[in-house]
Motif scaffolding. Structure first.
Motif, mmCIF file in Angstrom:
data_model
loop_
_atom_site.group_PDB
_atom_site.id
_atom_site.type_symbol
_atom_site.label_atom_id
_atom_site.label_comp_id
_atom_site.label_asym_id
_atom_site.label_seq_id
_atom_site.Cartn_x
_atom_site.Cartn_y
_atom_site.Cartn_z
ATOM 1 N N LEU A 135 0.828 -1.215 0.000
ATOM 2 C CA LEU A 135 0.000 0.000 0.000
ATOM 3 C C LEU A 135 0.858 1.259 0.000
ATOM 4 C CD1 LEU A 135 -2.911 -1.003 2.417
ATOM 5 C CD2 LEU A 135 -2.922 -0.932 -0.101
ATOM 6 N N ASP A 136 2.028 1.206 0.644
ATOM 7 C CA ASP A 136 2.957 2.341 0.560
ATOM 8 C C ASP A 136 3.309 2.627 -0.893
ATOM 9 O OD1 ASP A 136 3.300 3.153 3.245
ATOM 10 O OD2 ASP A 136 4.891 1.684 3.598
ATOM 11 N N LYS A 137 3.565 1.587 -1.660
ATOM 12 C CA LYS A 137 3.909 1.752 -3.076
ATOM 13 C C LYS A 137 2.725 2.320 -3.862
ATOM 14 C CE LYS A 137 6.164 1.146 -6.980
ATOM 15 N NZ LYS A 137 6.135 2.399 -7.712
ATOM 16 N N VAL A 138 1.539 1.811 -3.589
ATOM 17 C CA VAL A 138 0.331 2.318 -4.252
ATOM 18 C C VAL A 138 0.170 3.807 -3.954
ATOM 19 C CG1 VAL A 138 -2.210 2.234 -4.223
ATOM 20 C CG2 VAL A 138 -0.887 0.097 -4.333
ATOM 21 N N LEU A 139 0.301 4.179 -2.693
ATOM 22 C CA LEU A 139 0.142 5.588 -2.315
ATOM 23 C C LEU A 139 1.260 6.458 -2.867
ATOM 24 C CD1 LEU A 139 -1.287 5.296 1.289
ATOM 25 C CD2 LEU A 139 -2.434 6.203 -0.739
ATOM 26 N N ASP A 140 2.481 5.934 -2.917
ATOM 27 C CA ASP A 140 3.574 6.700 -3.532
ATOM 28 C C ASP A 140 3.226 7.038 -4.982
ATOM 29 O OD1 ASP A 140 5.077 6.591 -1.204
ATOM 30 O OD2 ASP A 140 6.413 4.994 -1.926
ATOM 31 N N ASP A 141 2.721 6.062 -5.712
ATOM 32 C CA ASP A 141 2.355 6.288 -7.112
ATOM 33 C C ASP A 141 1.192 7.275 -7.233
ATOM 34 O OD1 ASP A 141 4.335 4.488 -7.821
ATOM 35 O OD2 ASP A 141 2.940 2.835 -8.227
ATOM 36 N N LEU A 142 0.205 7.156 -6.348
ATOM 37 C CA LEU A 142 -0.933 8.077 -6.378
ATOM 38 C C LEU A 142 -0.503 9.497 -6.038
ATOM 39 C CD1 LEU A 142 -3.592 5.782 -4.683
ATOM 40 C CD2 LEU A 142 -3.564 6.511 -7.094
ATOM 41 N N HIS A 143 0.405 9.632 -5.074
ATOM 42 C CA HIS A 143 0.896 10.969 -4.726
ATOM 43 C C HIS A 143 1.734 11.550 -5.858
ATOM 44 C CE1 HIS A 143 -0.146 9.960 -0.437
ATOM 45 N NE2 HIS A 143 -0.794 11.065 -0.704
ATOM 46 N N ASP A 144 2.470 10.723 -6.557
ATOM 47 C CA ASP A 144 3.193 11.208 -7.739
ATOM 48 C C ASP A 144 2.214 11.777 -8.762
ATOM 49 O OD1 ASP A 144 5.701 10.604 -6.756
ATOM 50 O OD2 ASP A 144 5.886 8.729 -7.884
ATOM 51 N N GLU A 145 1.088 11.101 -8.935
ATOM 52 C CA GLU A 145 0.066 11.589 -9.862
ATOM 53 C C GLU A 145 -0.555 12.891 -9.351
ATOM 54 O OE1 GLU A 145 -4.210 10.101 -11.695
ATOM 55 O OE2 GLU A 145 -2.828 8.597 -10.904
ATOM 56 N N LEU A 146 -0.884 12.932 -8.083
ATOM 57 C CA LEU A 146 -1.506 14.127 -7.490
ATOM 58 C C LEU A 146 -0.585 15.341 -7.588
ATOM 59 C CD1 LEU A 146 -3.866 15.347 -5.781
ATOM 60 C CD2 LEU A 146 -2.509 14.707 -3.769
ATOM 61 N N LEU A 147 0.695 15.138 -7.317
ATOM 62 C CA LEU A 147 1.643 16.251 -7.244
ATOM 63 C C LEU A 147 2.488 16.391 -8.517
ATOM 64 C CD1 LEU A 147 2.774 15.666 -3.551
ATOM 65 C CD2 LEU A 147 1.029 17.255 -4.395
ATOM 66 N N ALA A 148 2.041 15.788 -9.606
ATOM 67 C CA ALA A 148 2.813 15.761 -10.849
ATOM 68 C C ALA A 148 3.328 17.121 -11.308
ATOM 69 C CB ALA A 148 1.993 15.106 -11.957
ATOM 70 N N PRO A 149 2.562 18.201 -11.176
ATOM 71 C CA PRO A 149 3.073 19.486 -11.684
ATOM 72 C C PRO A 149 4.195 20.092 -10.842
ATOM 73 C CG PRO A 149 0.686 19.588 -11.319
ATOM 74 C CD PRO A 149 1.168 18.299 -10.763
ATOM 75 N N LEU A 150 4.464 19.527 -9.679
ATOM 76 C CA LEU A 150 5.462 20.098 -8.772
ATOM 77 C C LEU A 150 6.787 19.354 -8.872
ATOM 78 C CD1 LEU A 150 3.262 20.512 -5.546
ATOM 79 C CD2 LEU A 150 3.646 22.176 -7.390
ATOM 80 N N SER A 151 7.874 20.095 -8.735
ATOM 81 C CA SER A 151 9.203 19.484 -8.677
ATOM 82 C C SER A 151 9.354 18.788 -7.322
ATOM 83 C CB SER A 151 10.275 20.563 -8.830
ATOM 84 O OG SER A 151 10.315 21.370 -7.655
ATOM 85 N N PRO A 152 10.357 17.919 -7.170
ATOM 86 C CA PRO A 152 10.581 17.284 -5.865
ATOM 87 C C PRO A 152 10.754 18.304 -4.730
ATOM 88 C CG PRO A 152 11.793 16.091 -7.534
ATOM 89 C CD PRO A 152 11.226 17.327 -8.207
ATOM 90 N N ALA A 153 11.476 19.379 -4.979
ATOM 91 C CA ALA A 153 11.663 20.406 -3.942
ATOM 92 C C ALA A 153 10.342 21.098 -3.618
ATOM 93 C CB ALA A 153 12.706 21.429 -4.388
ATOM 94 N N GLU A 154 9.538 21.367 -4.639
ATOM 95 C CA GLU A 154 8.233 21.997 -4.405
ATOM 96 C C GLU A 154 7.304 21.058 -3.643
ATOM 97 O OE1 GLU A 154 7.673 24.977 -8.216
ATOM 98 O OE2 GLU A 154 7.423 22.805 -8.557
ATOM 99 N N ARG A 155 7.387 19.764 -3.944
ATOM 100 C CA ARG A 155 6.562 18.790 -3.217
ATOM 101 C C ARG A 155 6.917 18.794 -1.742
ATOM 102 N NH1 ARG A 155 6.068 13.494 -7.177
ATOM 103 N NH2 ARG A 155 5.524 14.689 -9.034
ATOM 104 N N ASP A 156 8.213 18.778 -1.447
ATOM 105 C CA ASP A 156 8.653 18.816 -0.047
ATOM 106 C C ASP A 156 8.173 20.088 0.635
ATOM 107 O OD1 ASP A 156 9.914 16.370 -0.392
ATOM 108 O OD2 ASP A 156 11.927 17.243 -0.600
#
Length: 161
Positions: A123-144
């Protein structure tokens, strides 16, 4: 097209243009993002035959150890009346184990099982992928930074309420 002119798409998919004054309101933006986030997460977890409360309980047990139903309710924010149903679902799937509390036989202590730990990792992997989709427009630094700002806001309003 400027950000203020960008179409605001309601849940039914029909585009509309929100007044600029609404697009400047953080409360409205947070509410709309929350609705879209909940839909994305709920649908994604459903495809993995899970619910967000399953994840919350398993994560709490993994991170903080065994606990009573009341303890798990406080840790996760799941109402006590709903916790029984969540725990029943998890126990039926052999993801948690219930045992009488040695200090109070009227209460059970809930523990994550080995199968529950494996399920949590999936489920951690599933949520990681979903969060990548949710936050797609943001860079890694912006996500943090986004998560840091949301955490600060939530912590502030949790302390003051």
């Amino acid at each position: 097209m400027t950000r203020a002119e960008a179409p605001d798409v309601p849940g039914d998919g029909a585009p509309r243009t929100a007044p600029d004054r609404l697009r400047r309101r953080a409360s409205r933006l947070l509410s709309q993002l929350s609705t879209r986030s909940d839909r994305l997460i709920n649908e994604g977890l459903a495809q993995a035959d899970a619910r967000k409360w399953h994840y919350a309980v398993l994560a709490s047990l993994q991170d903080h150890g065994p606990g009573s139903q009341a303890t798990l309710s406080r840790r996760t924010g799941i109402y006590r009346s709903d916790m029984v149903g969540v725990l029943n679902e998890l126990a039926e799937r052999h993801l948690v184990e219930r045992a009488p509390d040695p200090d109070d036989q009227r209460r059970n202590i809930i523990t994550i099982s080995a199968q529950g730990r494996r399920r949590l990792r999936r489920l951690d992997k599933v949520l990681d992928d979903l969060h990548d989709e949710l936050l797609a427009p943001l860079s890694p630094a912006e996500r943090d930074q986004f998560v840091e700002l949301l955490t600060r806001l939530l912590d502030h309003h949790t302390r003051t309420s």
